[in-house]
Design a protein around this motif. Structure first.
Motif, PDB file in Angstrom:
ATOM      1  N   PRO A 134       0.766  -0.919   0.191  1.00 26.05           N
ATOM      2  CA  PRO A 134      -0.002  -0.116  -0.146  1.00 26.05           C
ATOM      3  C   PRO A 134       0.927   1.200   0.058  1.00 26.05           C
ATOM      4  O   PRO A 134       0.161   2.821   0.457  1.00 26.05           O
ATOM      5  N   SER A 282      10.453 -15.733  -0.052  1.00 26.83           N
ATOM      6  CA  SER A 282      10.108 -15.941   0.758  1.00 26.83           C
ATOM      7  C   SER A 282       9.098 -14.702   1.474  1.00 26.83           C
ATOM      8  O   SER A 282       8.929 -14.246   2.969  1.00 26.83           O
ATOM      9  N   ASP A 283       7.740 -15.222   1.142  1.00 26.61           N
ATOM     10  CA  ASP A 283       6.652 -14.218   0.809  1.00 26.61           C
ATOM     11  C   ASP A 283       5.952 -15.809   1.939  1.00 26.61           C
ATOM     12  O   ASP A 283       5.824 -16.743   2.068  1.00 26.61           O
ATOM     13  N   PRO A 284       4.873 -14.753   2.415  1.00 25.22           N
ATOM     14  CA  PRO A 284       4.550 -15.170   3.365  1.00 25.22           C
ATOM     15  C   PRO A 284       2.792 -16.066   2.419  1.00 25.22           C
ATOM     16  O   PRO A 284       2.162 -17.809   3.151  1.00 25.22           O
ATOM     17  N   HIS A 375      17.529 -13.299  -0.125  1.00 22.80           N
ATOM     18  CA  HIS A 375      16.066 -11.683  -0.497  1.00 22.80           C
ATOM     19  C   HIS A 375      16.041 -10.398  -0.087  1.00 22.80           C
ATOM     20  O   HIS A 375      16.648 -10.327   1.235  1.00 22.80           O
ATOM     21  N   ASN A 376      15.644  -9.462  -0.389  1.00 22.12           N
ATOM     22  CA  ASN A 376      16.507  -8.257  -0.933  1.00 22.12           C
ATOM     23  C   ASN A 376      17.334  -8.043   0.092  1.00 22.12           C
ATOM     24  O   ASN A 376      18.115  -6.658   0.427  1.00 22.12           O
TER      25      ASN A 376
ATOM     26  N   ASP B 123       1.044  -1.456   8.516  1.00 23.56           N
ATOM     27  CA  ASP B 123       0.835  -0.735   7.304  1.00 23.56           C
ATOM     28  C   ASP B 123       1.905  -1.061   5.968  1.00 23.56           C
ATOM     29  O   ASP B 123       0.536  -1.743   5.003  1.00 23.56           O
ATOM     30  N   TYR B 124       2.658  -0.829   5.157  1.00 21.74           N
ATOM     31  CA  TYR B 124       3.633  -1.243   3.727  1.00 21.74           C
ATOM     32  C   TYR B 124       4.269  -2.903   4.378  1.00 21.74           C
ATOM     33  O   TYR B 124       4.533  -3.378   5.545  1.00 21.74           O
ATOM     34  N   ASN B 125       4.598  -3.462   3.387  1.00 28.85           N
ATOM     35  CA  ASN B 125       5.671  -4.296   2.827  1.00 28.85           C
ATOM     36  C   ASN B 125       6.992  -3.957   4.173  1.00 28.85           C
ATOM     37  O   ASN B 125       7.260  -2.924   3.570  1.00 28.85           O
ATOM     38  N   GLY B 127      11.252  -6.163   5.232  1.00 28.91           N
ATOM     39  CA  GLY B 127      12.002  -6.866   5.553  1.00 28.91           C
ATOM     40  C   GLY B 127      12.083  -7.635   6.639  1.00 28.91           C
ATOM     41  O   GLY B 127      13.404  -6.955   7.200  1.00 28.91           O
ATOM     42  N   GLN B 138       9.869 -12.135   4.205  1.00 29.02           N
ATOM     43  CA  GLN B 138       9.370 -10.886   3.555  1.00 29.02           C
ATOM     44  C   GLN B 138       8.004 -10.628   4.640  1.00 29.02           C
ATOM     45  O   GLN B 138       7.197 -11.720   4.394  1.00 29.02           O
ATOM     46  N   ILE B 140       4.328  -9.033   5.197  1.00 30.31           N
ATOM     47  CA  ILE B 140       2.956  -8.144   4.086  1.00 30.31           C
ATOM     48  C   ILE B 140       2.247  -8.250   4.868  1.00 30.31           C
ATOM     49  O   ILE B 140       1.293  -9.338   5.927  1.00 30.31           O
ATOM     50  N   PRO B 141       1.469  -6.879   4.915  1.00 27.81           N
ATOM     51  CA  PRO B 141       0.293  -6.381   5.617  1.00 27.81           C
ATOM     52  C   PRO B 141      -0.642  -7.530   4.844  1.00 27.81           C
ATOM     53  O   PRO B 141      -1.231  -7.364   4.200  1.00 27.81           O
ATOM     54  N   TYR B 143      -1.256 -10.523   6.140  1.00 25.88           N
ATOM     55  CA  TYR B 143      -0.554 -11.839   6.509  1.00 25.88           C
ATOM     56  C   TYR B 143       0.385 -12.014   7.679  1.00 25.88           C
ATOM     57  O   TYR B 143       1.280 -11.167   7.772  1.00 25.88           O
TER      58      TYR B 143
END
Lengths: 564, 180
Positions: A134, A282-284, A375-376, B123-125, B127, B138, B140-141, B143
């Motif tokens: 966002p 590496s995402d949920p 990652h990142n 709020d935002y992504n 790390g 990662q 993530i908002p 989740y």
């Protein structure tokens, strides 16, 4: 629309009037964006160099956003439009489909590019190239990219239309040349990439003006990477096509096997889109099964394709050189290659750096579990500076040394500097990528202004080696910017001050490609078989490096905290 | 004749492929399969796999659970901002909030114990980059990611934010203590 055809006296290439002008304008627009991208690159590198730290934080994030957009989108895609028009109209010797529409596409891309840059430099859109929601940019940031993408999509349509015209007007017989086939691959990938981009950027634009209330952050990442990663595959297809082009022009090399090379391009179309999933390892929100399936089983077919090109391009050069009599030992063909010709040296450094650095690091980075180590981190930009920059950008630079005389009808100025430039840029950029990966391996973050964490409630001291790597990044980066800047000076200087060359004969009708010329049938496959032992040795060297580095990273992984 | 002209043999797809080329294609294919199997192998026998457990949530829901966890388990506060240091209880369930621009709270873990750390963003992504171990996840908002982790060494660890999250991104530094 009436048109004329010019046959270049040096190369024998035939340029249709409209296509020629469009190629020139697209290439020049690309170079101008490269200039903006290069200035921002210098500012980024001087800020990340811990000893200098030039910009304040807000300006750094702004400039980094501009650097990503201007290089990855504007420079590369403008140049690719020129490549598409060249590979269709020029190589097939036919008129360009709908030139007026092609101009509209060009201006749409110009307006879009400027609009997005205005948004960035106004300061309200420092959201990086990825613009993950966002986090929100100004609406014209997204609108500019959309306009640009529509222009690029129309450009691809012009390319497809030109292929149809060539087929219908029978300007060639049999199949399209391999280089055109590679460009076709790039255009097909570009089409579905841009559609994926529309799928996410249109809703994001509506969200930025308040029409859509919310966009799921994980969904955005998934669809956005359908644009973000696949757009890099346009580049890979385009620069591999250029490798073949340069091998053909400089050496008269023909593909070892049309079938294998074309099949490898086809694999790009089929499997690269799926490889976009490796950005989400590496995402949920995705399961391990989804990650393993999309990135490994499928992505490795695309990896296989690159390994095939990495073999067949030098193999074609070796075969051509051996036919010319450079047959001593394993590597006489390579030693006696025209290393002083920037067209060849640029292309060969591009090939080696893309394979050994960009390719291997990309596959390791794309391994599900190993991704957690990188990652990142700074490893990621290290990886893509050895794919998109030493791979794509350097290949584009190399082919420009070829195009300035034939397309712009100007001799290159300062030939000594032209000889040095690919080495200066290619080697420093390769070193840059390598030390960036080194810093990333030590954990240093990408897109991060301050290794000292000013304003944080605690301290964390990076290992000394990380600071060393970042210092080396600064040095290699500055040299690379000088190398890139030198190329811009040489190209723009040649366009303005280079000796004018004879344009050649102009006619109102295209001269079709002669059907099955004598020279062609004399070297047809099977009649004169040439082995390529040198290329086999190089390929095996790549393979050994690949295997060792891959397993070293599993070893690193086995030493971190236990996770499940 | 060359790559910029139509193939000289019109039936190019019938030309045989050279043995060397076949060999290289076979090597590339087998290597791809080895790399594919390696990931599955690691899921079965390896000890570092990213958790598959994740839930949809909202910042409010996650914050409520995390605040409850903090209220029940805080053992002291640190720094002039009074950041709570929270000892993760014996059931191993811990919460870590990522927000602009901090990791909240400070977690205290024990070496060799297995924890389920719930990660989400307000709020935002963001790390999650654990240093100097170098594990990167990662955040993530919306989740809630439940990551099972077992520290293998005691010490003071930093959590660097390595997903760009705006102007204060570089000041977003958190802390995890691992005791014997």
């Amino acid at each position: 629309m009436s048109t004329t055809y010019r046959t270049c006296p040096v190369s024998g290439l035939q340029f249709e009037n409209h296509a020629e002008k469009l190629m020139r304008w697209n290439a020049v627009a690309g170079v101008l964006w490269l200039l903006v991208g290069g200035i921002t690159a210098l500012l980024v590198i001087l800020t990340r160099w811990p000893a200098i730290k030039l910009l304040p934080a807000d300006q750094f994030y702004l400039i980094l956003t501009a650097h990503g957009i201007d290089m990855l989108i504007l420079w590369i895609i403008f140049f690719e439009m020129a490549v598409l028009y060249f590979a269709s109209s020029t190589l097939l010797r036919c008129r360009l489909a709908a030139p007026k529409v092609a101009w509209a596409a060009f201006w749409l891309m110009v307006v879009g590019g400027i609009m997005t840059n205005v948004a960035i430099f106004q300061g309200e859109s420092s959201v990086m190239f990825t613009s993950y929601v966002p986090m929100q940019a100004a609406p014209h940031f997204y609108l500019g990219i959309i306009l640009f993408a529509v222009g690029a999509l129309i450009g691809c349509g012009i390319f497809f239309g030109t292929l149809v015209i060539a087929k219908r007007e029978k300007t060639y017989s049999g199949s399209i040349p391999l280089v055109t086939f590679g460009a076709l691959t790039a255009a097909i990938i570009a089409t579905f990439t841009i559609l994926a981009g529309a799928g996410i950027l249109l809703p994001t634009l509506l969200w930025s003006v308040g029409i859509i209330r919310e966009i799921d952050a994980q969904l955005y990442r998934m669809v956005w990477w359908g644009l973000g990663h696949s757009s890099q595959q346009i580049n890979v297809s385009a620069h591999v096509a250029i490798w073949y082009l340069i091998a053909a022009v400089v050496f008269g090399a023909k593909p070892l096997s049309e079938k294998v090379s074309r099949f490898a391009f086809l694999l790009y179309i089929l499997f690269l889109q799926l490889a976009s999933a490796h950005h989400l390892l590496s995402d949920p929100g995705m399961s391990a099964e989804w990650k393993v399936l999309n990135t490994s089983y499928f992505m490795y077919f695309a990896v296989m394709a690159s390994m095939i090109h990495g073999f067949t391009v030098p193999g074609a050069i070796e075969a051509a050189q051996r036919r010319k009599g450079y047959t001593n030992g394993l590597f006489e063909w390579l030693r006696k290659a025209p290393w002083g010709n920037p067209v060849f040296s640029g292309m060969f450094i591009s090939l080696v750096s893309f394979g050994f650095l960009g390719g291997i690091s990309g596959v390791v980075l794309g391994t599900e579990q190993i991704n957690m180590l990188m990652h990142n981190t700074f490893y990621v930009p290290g990886h893509f500076h050895t794919t998109v920059v030493t791979g794509t950008t350097l290949a584009f630079m190399a082919v420009t040394y070829l195009l300035v005389p034939v397309l712009f009808r100007r001799e290159m100025i300062l030939p000594k500097l032209c000889q040095i430039q690919p080495y200066l840029f290619g080697i420093s950029m390769s070193v840059l990528g390598l030390v960036m990966m080194g810093a990333g391996t030590l954990g240093v973050s990408r897109r991060h202004w301050d290794m000292a964490f000013a304003g944080a409630p605690f301290q964390y001291e990076w290992p000394g080696a990380a600071y060393l790597m970042m210092g080396l990044t600064g040095i290699a980066g500055v040299i690379a910017v000088i190398g890139g800047g030198l190329w811009i000076v040489l190209v723009v200087g040649s366009l303005l001050f280079g000796k004018k060359l004879d344009g050649g004969k102009v006619s109102n009708l295209p001269t079709p490609i002669p059907d099955q010329s004598q020279a062609a049938s004399a070297v047809a496959h099977g009649q004169e078989h040439v082995g390529v032992p040198g290329t086999v040795v190089l390929a095996l060297l790549l393979f050994v490096c690949f295997v060792l580095y891959y397993f070293v990273n599993w070893k690193y992984l086995s030493e971190v905290w236990l996770l499940s | 004749m060359s790559a910029i002209l139509p193939p000289s043999n019109r039936l190019w797809w019938k030309q045989p492929i050279d043995k060397v080329e076949w060999a290289w294609i076979a090597i590339a294919f087998v290597w791809g399969m080895v790399m594919f199997v390696m990931m599955i192998y690691w899921h079965i026998y390896g000890k570092q796999n990213l958790s598959n457990e994740a839930y949809k949530t909202t910042p409010e829901m996650f914050a409520a659970k995390a605040e409850k966890f903090i209220a029940e388990n805080t053992i002291r506060t640190e720094t002039d901002q009074n950041i709570p240091v929270v000892k993760v209880p014996d059931n191993g369930e811990g919460y870590l909030i990522a927000r602009l621009w901090s990791w909240y709270p400070i977690l205290e873990l024990e070496k060799g114990k297995t924890y389920k750390i719930h990660l989400s963003s307000m709020d935002y992504n963001h790390g999650f980059s654990l240093q100097p171990v170098n594990i990167n996840i990662q955040v993530i908002p919306g989740y809630e990611h439940v990551v099972k982790m077992t520290p293998t060494k005691e010490g003071t660890y930093a959590i660097v934010c390595n997903e760009y999250c705006g102007i204060g991104h570089h000041s977003m530094l958190g802390r995890i203590y691992v005791k014997k």
